[in-house]
Scaffold this active site. Sequence first.
Site, mmCIF file in Angstrom:
data_model
loop_
_atom_site.group_PDB
_atom_site.id
_atom_site.type_symbol
_atom_site.label_atom_id
_atom_site.label_comp_id
_atom_site.label_asym_id
_atom_site.label_seq_id
_atom_site.Cartn_x
_atom_site.Cartn_y
_atom_site.Cartn_z
ATOM 1 N N GLU A 152 4.364 -10.279 -129.767
ATOM 2 C CA GLU A 152 4.586 -9.756 -128.629
ATOM 3 C C GLU A 152 5.940 -10.178 -127.947
ATOM 4 O O GLU A 152 6.498 -11.008 -128.333
ATOM 5 C CB GLU A 152 3.504 -10.297 -127.571
ATOM 6 C CG GLU A 152 3.801 -9.744 -126.040
ATOM 7 C CD GLU A 152 2.831 -10.348 -125.017
ATOM 8 O OE1 GLU A 152 1.634 -11.001 -125.471
ATOM 9 O OE2 GLU A 152 2.984 -10.307 -123.790
ATOM 10 N N HIS A 198 1.671 -25.065 -118.717
ATOM 11 C CA HIS A 198 1.646 -23.675 -119.623
ATOM 12 C C HIS A 198 3.006 -23.490 -120.049
ATOM 13 O O HIS A 198 4.018 -23.274 -119.166
ATOM 14 C CB HIS A 198 1.108 -22.739 -118.686
ATOM 15 C CG HIS A 198 0.517 -21.447 -119.450
ATOM 16 N ND1 HIS A 198 -0.436 -21.715 -120.324
ATOM 17 C CD2 HIS A 198 1.002 -20.286 -119.306
ATOM 18 C CE1 HIS A 198 -0.760 -20.457 -120.775
ATOM 19 N NE2 HIS A 198 0.127 -19.472 -120.133
ATOM 20 N N ASP A 233 6.131 -5.984 -124.163
ATOM 21 C CA ASP A 233 5.848 -6.491 -122.935
ATOM 22 C C ASP A 233 6.937 -6.201 -122.010
ATOM 23 O O ASP A 233 6.833 -5.237 -121.095
ATOM 24 C CB ASP A 233 5.322 -7.929 -122.884
ATOM 25 C CG ASP A 233 4.860 -8.407 -121.542
ATOM 26 O OD1 ASP A 233 4.991 -7.713 -120.541
ATOM 27 O OD2 ASP A 233 4.476 -9.661 -121.322
ATOM 28 N N GLU A 249 -5.864 -9.948 -121.626
ATOM 29 C CA GLU A 249 -5.601 -11.409 -121.575
ATOM 30 C C GLU A 249 -5.982 -11.708 -119.954
ATOM 31 O O GLU A 249 -5.281 -12.643 -119.165
ATOM 32 C CB GLU A 249 -4.103 -11.717 -121.741
ATOM 33 C CG GLU A 249 -3.157 -10.879 -120.857
ATOM 34 C CD GLU A 249 -1.665 -11.029 -121.296
ATOM 35 O OE1 GLU A 249 -1.239 -11.478 -122.485
ATOM 36 O OE2 GLU A 249 -0.790 -10.898 -120.574
ATOM 37 N N LYS A 274 -3.885 -16.208 -127.853
ATOM 38 C CA LYS A 274 -2.237 -15.768 -128.037
ATOM 39 C C LYS A 274 -1.678 -17.417 -127.968
ATOM 40 O O LYS A 274 -1.896 -18.201 -127.127
ATOM 41 C CB LYS A 274 -2.115 -14.961 -126.632
ATOM 42 C CG LYS A 274 -0.592 -14.964 -126.278
ATOM 43 C CD LYS A 274 -0.400 -13.597 -125.327
ATOM 44 C CE LYS A 274 0.482 -13.808 -124.381
ATOM 45 N NZ LYS A 274 0.534 -12.383 -123.495
ATOM 46 N N LYS A 299 2.080 -19.163 -127.426
ATOM 47 C CA LYS A 299 3.673 -18.994 -126.979
ATOM 48 C C LYS A 299 4.407 -19.505 -127.812
ATOM 49 O O LYS A 299 4.484 -20.892 -128.047
ATOM 50 C CB LYS A 299 3.469 -19.609 -125.501
ATOM 51 C CG LYS A 299 2.797 -18.487 -124.530
ATOM 52 C CD LYS A 299 3.340 -17.387 -124.220
ATOM 53 C CE LYS A 299 2.838 -16.689 -123.054
ATOM 54 N NZ LYS A 299 3.629 -15.326 -122.898
ATOM 55 N N ASP A 303 3.329 -14.590 -128.633
ATOM 56 C CA ASP A 303 4.269 -13.854 -127.569
ATOM 57 C C ASP A 303 5.699 -14.933 -127.561
ATOM 58 O O ASP A 303 5.522 -16.057 -127.324
ATOM 59 C CB ASP A 303 3.545 -13.961 -126.237
ATOM 60 C CG ASP A 303 4.489 -13.363 -125.233
ATOM 61 O OD1 ASP A 303 5.634 -12.840 -125.570
ATOM 62 O OD2 ASP A 303 3.915 -13.048 -124.054
ATOM 63 N N LYS A 336 0.840 -4.142 -117.027
ATOM 64 C CA LYS A 336 0.647 -5.053 -115.860
ATOM 65 C C LYS A 336 0.871 -4.382 -114.625
ATOM 66 O O LYS A 336 1.879 -3.660 -114.496
ATOM 67 C CB LYS A 336 1.737 -6.127 -116.126
ATOM 68 C CG LYS A 336 1.548 -7.195 -117.248
ATOM 69 C CD LYS A 336 2.536 -8.310 -117.521
ATOM 70 C CE LYS A 336 2.114 -8.970 -118.822
ATOM 71 N NZ LYS A 336 3.090 -10.181 -118.834
HETATM 72 C C1 MUC Z 1 3.354 -12.930 -120.885
HETATM 73 O O1 MUC Z 1 4.662 -12.978 -121.193
HETATM 74 O O2 MUC Z 1 2.669 -12.171 -121.297
HETATM 75 C C2 MUC Z 1 0.435 -13.731 -120.292
HETATM 76 C C3 MUC Z 1 -0.180 -14.460 -120.704
HETATM 77 C C4 MUC Z 1 0.278 -15.996 -120.643
HETATM 78 O O3 MUC Z 1 0.066 -16.999 -120.989
HETATM 79 O O4 MUC Z 1 1.518 -15.797 -120.146
HETATM 80 C C5 MUC Z 1 1.731 -14.352 -119.625
HETATM 81 C C6 MUC Z 1 2.907 -13.804 -119.664
HETATM 82 MG MG MG Z 2 4.253 -11.193 -122.704
#
Ligand code: MUC
Ligand code: MG
Length: 371
Positions: A223, A21, A248, A325, A166, A168, A197, A272
């Site tokens: 994000e 991931h 976040d 999520e 989402k 990254k 994000d 969170k």
């Molecule tokens: C984050 O920063 O949001 C949440 C979902 C994901 O894939 O990573 C996290 C961390």
């Molecule tokens: Mg995040």
Amino acid sequence: MSITIESIACWLVDIPTIRPHKLSMTTMGCQTLTIVRMSCAQGVVGWGEATTIGGLSYGAESPEAIKSAIETYLAPLLCGKTFSGTAALAQAMNGSVKGNTFAKSALETAFLDAQGKALGVPVSALLGGAICERLPVLWTLASGDTEKDIDEGKRLLAEGRHNAFKLKIGARELATDIRHALAIGAALGDDVSIRVDVNQAWDMTTAIKGMHQLQEGGIDLVEQPIPLWDRQGLITLSQRFAIPILADEAISTSHDGYALASGGFTGAFALKIAKAGGPAQALKLAHMAQAAGVALYGGTMLEGTLGTVASLHAWSTVRMQWGTEMFGPLLLKDDIVARPLTFSDGQVTLPSGPGLGIEIDTDKLRHYARQ
Ligand code: MUC
Ligand code: MG
């Protein structure tokens, strides 16, 4: 109903992920859950979890530090004492221990589980009462490879498991990241919500350019594009672009939320439980956001089922305009619970039953616990 805490035990549980991931600051191949068992009077047992991402690459508490804070400082404060609810518990913890919200979150979760079991009610009832039994849940495409992400997204859409994703980004140069995001958006189709994000990776100049291109490309949400300390930058970006910003890392508690909202931030807050110090503490930020007209999103630290369910109980008591999520358990190869959560039609079902409504598989806990 008051609960007397007798003893607290803590384990570090390492579980591999189903695939790497990739986030802007780390690539995860394994997740470490800090698991807490709180034994209370009359044989009541509550369970809690604190989980972070990539050791110390996401937050200031490592799994090892969470366990140490619980065993060395927090457990001695709580054991042998009686608490009427989460306000009393938080007062005891915050009076002697600064910060350490991840450790406090595991303990508040275990306390809520125990209190719910003692009263015969779900944790959501202790937090205001669930207003829904199923919550929307997206999936993060983060294999690091555009084609693999497209295949994964198409498979999950065909299975009906998710209808929002989402991505990254932030680790690679801007043009590569934008190409990646827009290619996935185009391949998955207009009906699918795509968000990105950045995990704080951009400076303000890159963010202005990036937000513009993502907005033009039809991405739905950005994000945490810039570092958590740049509160004014986040406010400026939220006012400059129509594409909404999800804060976040910049917001943990209601104090952070208040500073952003009163400064003119528009957009949404990612709640969170670990950032706030537990499900009840996270709801303080939720209620503050509601008062300010800021939208909500149920965030994860990629917890296992225990931490995910603790969050779901809290999220079920408020309206999440951007959904959640809470897919953490699906990223792990295994878990320490007897029955997995049910994910279908882009939603996850809140477990019923007293407390968190989950049963711990103690054989699996023993198997995965670090020696
Ligand atoms: C984050 O920063 O949001 C949440 C979902 C994901 O894939 O990573 C996290 C961390
Ligand atoms: Mg995040």
